[in-house]
Design an enzyme around this catalytic site. Structure first.
Site, PDB file in Angstrom:
ATOM      1  N   ASP A   1       0.844  -1.197   0.000  1.00  0.00           N
ATOM      2  CA  ASP A   1       0.000   0.000   0.000  1.00  0.00           C
ATOM      3  C   ASP A   1       0.882   1.251   0.000  1.00  0.00           C
ATOM      4  OD1 ASP A   1      -2.870   1.168   0.749  1.00  0.00           O
ATOM      5  OD2 ASP A   1      -1.382   2.227   1.972  1.00  0.00           O
TER       6      ASP A   1
ATOM      7  N   TYR B   1       2.771   9.827  -0.030  1.00  0.00           N
ATOM      8  CA  TYR B   1       3.842   9.245   0.792  1.00  0.00           C
ATOM      9  C   TYR B   1       5.233   9.543   0.227  1.00  0.00           C
ATOM     10  CZ  TYR B   1       0.032   6.369   2.744  1.00  0.00           C
ATOM     11  OH  TYR B   1      -1.134   5.911   3.305  1.00  0.00           O
TER      12      TYR B   1
ATOM     13  N   LYS C   1      -2.806   5.840  -4.053  1.00  0.00           N
ATOM     14  CA  LYS C   1      -3.935   6.731  -3.746  1.00  0.00           C
ATOM     15  C   LYS C   1      -3.685   8.123  -4.312  1.00  0.00           C
ATOM     16  CE  LYS C   1      -3.870   4.531   0.818  1.00  0.00           C
ATOM     17  NZ  LYS C   1      -2.425   4.442   1.070  1.00  0.00           N
TER      18      LYS C   1
ATOM     19  N   HIS D   1      -7.807   9.298  -1.753  1.00  0.00           N
ATOM     20  CA  HIS D   1      -7.147   9.189  -0.442  1.00  0.00           C
ATOM     21  C   HIS D   1      -8.010   9.727   0.702  1.00  0.00           C
ATOM     22  CE1 HIS D   1      -2.827   9.081   1.352  1.00  0.00           C
ATOM     23  NE2 HIS D   1      -3.714   8.805   2.283  1.00  0.00           N
TER      24      HIS D   1
HETATM   25  N1  LIG Z   1      -5.705   5.938   3.799  1.00  0.00           N
HETATM   26  C1  LIG Z   1      -5.176   6.692   4.748  1.00  0.00           C
HETATM   27  O1  LIG Z   1      -5.574   7.856   4.961  1.00  0.00           O
HETATM   28  C2  LIG Z   1      -4.087   6.112   5.610  1.00  0.00           C
HETATM   29  C3  LIG Z   1      -3.754   6.749   6.821  1.00  0.00           C
HETATM   30  C4  LIG Z   1      -2.759   6.172   7.608  1.00  0.00           C
HETATM   31  C5  LIG Z   1      -2.111   5.016   7.191  1.00  0.00           C
HETATM   32  N2  LIG Z   1      -2.433   4.433   5.988  1.00  0.00           N
HETATM   33  C6  LIG Z   1      -1.751   3.195   5.498  1.00  0.00           C
HETATM   34  O2  LIG Z   1      -1.814   2.207   6.515  1.00  0.00           O
HETATM   35  C7  LIG Z   1      -0.506   1.766   6.844  1.00  0.00           C
HETATM   36  C8  LIG Z   1      -0.431   1.317   8.296  1.00  0.00           C
HETATM   37  O3  LIG Z   1      -0.812   2.341   9.177  1.00  0.00           O
HETATM   38  P1  LIG Z   1       0.218   3.160  10.096  1.00  0.00           P
HETATM   39  O4  LIG Z   1       1.538   3.173   9.451  1.00  0.00           O
HETATM   40  O5  LIG Z   1      -0.451   4.454  10.395  1.00  0.00           O
HETATM   41  O6  LIG Z   1       0.236   2.363  11.482  1.00  0.00           O
HETATM   42  P2  LIG Z   1       0.431   0.865  11.978  1.00  0.00           P
HETATM   43  O7  LIG Z   1       0.761  -0.046  10.870  1.00  0.00           O
HETATM   44  O8  LIG Z   1      -0.718   0.542  12.866  1.00  0.00           O
HETATM   45  O9  LIG Z   1       1.685   1.025  12.951  1.00  0.00           O
HETATM   46  C9  LIG Z   1       2.969   1.301  12.486  1.00  0.00           C
HETATM   47  C10 LIG Z   1       3.865   1.506  13.712  1.00  0.00           C
HETATM   48  O10 LIG Z   1       3.853   0.326  14.519  1.00  0.00           O
HETATM   49  C11 LIG Z   1       5.176  -0.175  14.694  1.00  0.00           C
HETATM   50  N3  LIG Z   1       5.095  -1.646  14.570  1.00  0.00           N
HETATM   51  C12 LIG Z   1       4.922  -2.364  13.434  1.00  0.00           C
HETATM   52  N4  LIG Z   1       4.846  -3.668  13.719  1.00  0.00           N
HETATM   53  C13 LIG Z   1       4.976  -3.788  15.058  1.00  0.00           C
HETATM   54  C14 LIG Z   1       4.979  -4.893  15.950  1.00  0.00           C
HETATM   55  N5  LIG Z   1       4.825  -6.135  15.513  1.00  0.00           N
HETATM   56  N6  LIG Z   1       5.129  -4.637  17.284  1.00  0.00           N
HETATM   57  C15 LIG Z   1       5.268  -3.373  17.734  1.00  0.00           C
HETATM   58  N7  LIG Z   1       5.273  -2.287  16.945  1.00  0.00           N
HETATM   59  C16 LIG Z   1       5.129  -2.498  15.607  1.00  0.00           C
HETATM   60  C17 LIG Z   1       6.017   0.451  13.616  1.00  0.00           C
HETATM   61  O11 LIG Z   1       7.297   0.719  14.105  1.00  0.00           O
HETATM   62  P3  LIG Z   1       8.610   0.070  13.430  1.00  0.00           P
HETATM   63  O12 LIG Z   1       8.737   0.698  12.066  1.00  0.00           O
HETATM   64  O13 LIG Z   1       9.674   0.469  14.381  1.00  0.00           O
HETATM   65  O14 LIG Z   1       8.371  -1.416  13.368  1.00  0.00           O
HETATM   66  C18 LIG Z   1       5.291   1.784  13.367  1.00  0.00           C
HETATM   67  O15 LIG Z   1       5.747   2.766  14.261  1.00  0.00           O
HETATM   68  C19 LIG Z   1       0.359   2.999   6.510  1.00  0.00           C
HETATM   69  O16 LIG Z   1       1.723   2.703   6.461  1.00  0.00           O
HETATM   70  C20 LIG Z   1      -0.256   3.398   5.202  1.00  0.00           C
HETATM   71  O17 LIG Z   1       0.181   2.541   4.143  1.00  0.00           O
HETATM   72  C21 LIG Z   1      -3.432   4.967   5.216  1.00  0.00           C
END
Ligand SMILES: NC(=O)c1ccc[n+]([C@@H]2O[C@H](COP(=O)([O-])OP(=O)(O)OC[C@H]3O[C@@H](n4cnc5c(N)ncnc54)[C@H](OP(=O)(O)O)[C@@H]3O)[C@@H](O)[C@H]2O)c1
Length: 283
Positions: A51, A56, A81, A114
């Site tokens: 994704d 980004y 997106k 998005h």
């Molecule tokens: N459509 C939208 O508006 C929108 C908005 C936000 C996000 N997104 C998409 O969704 C994806 C995921 O969401 P997100 O990045 O906001 O948050 P997330 O995936 O819930 O969390 C990412 C964070 O958690 C840590 N992490 C990952 N695996 C872990 C584990 N097993 N144990 C402990 N900590 C862990 C990572 O740190 P480390 O890197 O240190 O592992 C990072 O700081 C984004 O990357 C993006 O592609 C879309």
């Protein structure tokens, strides 16, 4: 639901002809060589879905990781997106073409709006999105951050099928209304921030439930979602966590555990600001 680990067959969610791998790699905030390396490693480990987004600023590196993985393009599911400032019909088509140039792909699997943009009529934007699909720039189209009211508005507009709504979704946020609206319209739900931006790892309930199965709290958070047929796209910059986040298909939560986890939702549970000032708002 089919059970598999990342090295075996990846389960998919089917919606309006799309087959979306239930686990994907989120890439927000992954940059440069780290981004390309994590994408490559994830795909080598068995992830099949990545994704990204024009916002980004990492589509080039995501494309590099895809090519370096050695996976056949047909095995992979790549989502990008379009940012709301590009929702005017001509802008949207240009922006979609620019995404493909950066990714160095001839098409993506899924192209999303998005965030909503109230300044441009939704029907016009959806018309442009349908056009880029018909022109072969993307296999499927969908939306992100759409409320129930916007889903209904989108469904009433003519165009091509919208296969998903990507929304913030994890144990600390009650998204039952938007999930129900997606299901009514046969749209897949894709959960972003599925481990609450890392917040899940510190939760006692998730940790206790995981401990009994030698799973981490983050894995329980992801399992809670995939067990509801919700696609998860956790992001990590650490290769070792790629394996951890993929090992969510070899255990099952009981109904009582699912209910206990659902009860963690609370009004302040969002981790992504739904109203940050740089983004056009609906009202
Ligand atoms: N459509 C939208 O508006 C929108 C908005 C936000 C996000 N997104 C998409 O969704 C994806 C995921 O969401 P997100 O990045 O906001 O948050 P997330 O995936 O819930 O969390 C990412 C964070 O958690 C840590 N992490 C990952 N695996 C872990 C584990 N097993 N144990 C402990 N900590 C862990 C990572 O740190 P480390 O890197 O240190 O592992 C990072 O700081 C984004 O990357 C993006 O592609 C879309």
């Amino acid at each position: 639901m089919a059970s598999a680990n990342a090295k075996e067959v990846m389960p998919v969610v089917e919606a309006k002809g799309a087959r979306i791998p239930l686990l994907g790699l989120g890439t927000w905030d992954l940059r440069g060589r780290t981004c390309a390396r994590v994408v490559e490693q994830a795909l080598r480990l068995g992830y099949r879905h990545v994704d990204t987004a024009e916002m980004y600023d990492n589509e080039r590196e995501v494309g590099e990781g895809v090519r370096a993985s050695g996976r056949k393009r047909s095995e992979l599911f790549v989502t990008t997106k379009i940012w709301p400032s590009h929702f005017a019909p001509r802008e949207l088509e240009r922006a979609a073409r620019d995404c493909l140039v950066r990714l160095r792909l001839s098409e993506v699997d899924l192209l999303l709006l998005h965030w909503p943009n109230p300044q441009i009529p939704l029907a016009d934007t959806l018309g442009a999105l349908a056009k880029v699909k018909r022109e072969g720039l993307t296999r499927h189209i969908g939306v992100s951050n759409f409320t129930v009211a916007l889903i209904e508005q989108a469904m009433a507009a003519p165009g091509e099928p919208l296969v998903c709504n990507q929304v913030e979704c994890h144990p600390f946020l009650d998204q039952s209304k938007v999930i129900a609206a997606c299901r009514r319209h046969d749209m897949a739900v894709v959960a972003y921030s599925p481990i609450a931006r890392g917040g899940a790892k510190n939760n006692d309930v998730l940790a206790r439930i995981g401990k009994a199965r030698s799973k981490s709290a983050a894995q329980v958070s992801l399992r809670f979602l995939v067990q509801q047929n919700i696609v998860v796209i956790p992001r990590t910059s650490k290769v070792e966590r790629l394996t951890e986040n993929a090992a969510i298909f070899d255990f099952t939560l009981t109904d009582a555990e699912m209910a206990e986890i659902a009860a963690l939702a609370h009004p302040g549970g969002r981790v992504v600001d739904f109203a940050f000032s740089g983004r056009p708002q609906w009202d």
